[in-house]
Design an enzyme around this catalytic site. Structure first.
Site, mmCIF file in Angstrom:
data_model
loop_
_atom_site.group_PDB
_atom_site.id
_atom_site.type_symbol
_atom_site.label_atom_id
_atom_site.label_comp_id
_atom_site.label_asym_id
_atom_site.label_seq_id
_atom_site.Cartn_x
_atom_site.Cartn_y
_atom_site.Cartn_z
ATOM 1 N N ASP A 1 -24.327 -42.045 -16.894
ATOM 2 C CA ASP A 1 -25.511 -42.161 -16.037
ATOM 3 C C ASP A 1 -25.743 -43.635 -15.749
ATOM 4 O OD1 ASP A 1 -26.001 -39.421 -16.044
ATOM 5 O OD2 ASP A 1 -27.156 -39.532 -17.895
ATOM 6 N N ASP B 1 -25.856 -35.591 -10.423
ATOM 7 C CA ASP B 1 -27.203 -35.032 -10.602
ATOM 8 C C ASP B 1 -27.970 -35.033 -9.281
ATOM 9 O OD1 ASP B 1 -26.687 -34.800 -13.341
ATOM 10 O OD2 ASP B 1 -27.390 -36.840 -13.725
#
Length: 211
Positions: A124, A142
């Protein structure tokens, strides 16, 4: 219904499958770039920082041996692809936008599954800052999955009649009300008794610890 694949031409399949590969490639390329980040920096409200997110939910799979993790996640990814193709086979050929939305979803899921298989964690790197608020870190998989969610929801509302014929018993929530209410009451009673027993056991356990 089951001749849907024969009614789809190559152009349609391109628009259906292209988002899947687009999302996966964009996700992997941006994660490769993010792997070189050494410190946080912001461009307006958007920030970039490298964060390794182990596991799936609440850290699950983070301590699993590499071989078992690879086999488990590869199997899960293969099952998702199988479900995706089955749904594509069943859907009416006119629902091209819905099909593309599902590709966005699957592409994002497979992007994160690829990370878990390769590294054992998800990369991330994107955050947002607004005054004192800072969002959790996420990645392009995402973000693009949310695009897929919105497309699917929009199509389900807009093209609901195409997906669910008017004269279809499954459209009714209560097909056999007497049986359904009886079965639901049994399940609710069982769940209530189970939760009560567990709660009593937990309370007794903590009382013993305190003593």
């Amino acid at each position: 219904m089951f001749v849907t694949l024969n009614l789809m031409n190559r152009r349609d399949w391109f628009f259906i499958l292209a988002p899947l590969f687009f999302v996966w490639i964009i996700d992997q390329v941006t994660k490769q770039w993010a792997s070189g980040l050494t410190q946080i920096f912001f461009v307006g409200p958007m920030g970039f920082v490298l964060h390794h997110n182990p596991g799936v939910i609440l850290g699950t799979f983070s301590d699993v041996p590499p071989m078992l993790r690879i086999v488990s996640l590869s199997t899960g990814g293969g099952f998702l692809i199988f479900c995706f193709m089955i749904i594509q086979y069943i859907l009416p050929p006119q629902t091209l936008l819905l099909r593309s939305g599902m590709s966005f979803l699957l592409g994002g899921i497979l992007g994160n599954v690829t990370d878990r298989i390769r590294f054992g964690y998800i990369i991330d790197f994107v955050i947002f800052r607004w005054k004192q608020f800072i969002s959790p870190a996420f990645n392009m998989a995402d973000a693009l999955q949310w695009v897929g969610y919105f497309i699917v929801i929009y199509c389900l509302i807009k093209d609901g009649k195409r997906l669910w014929p008017e004269q279809n018993l499954r459209k009714s929530f209560l097909i056999d009300p007497k049986f359904q209410f009886k079965y639901a009451l049994k399940l609710t009673s069982f769940a209530f008794c189970f939760v009560s027993k567990v709660n009593m056991g937990v309370n007794a356990f903590f009382k013993q610890i305190q003593q």
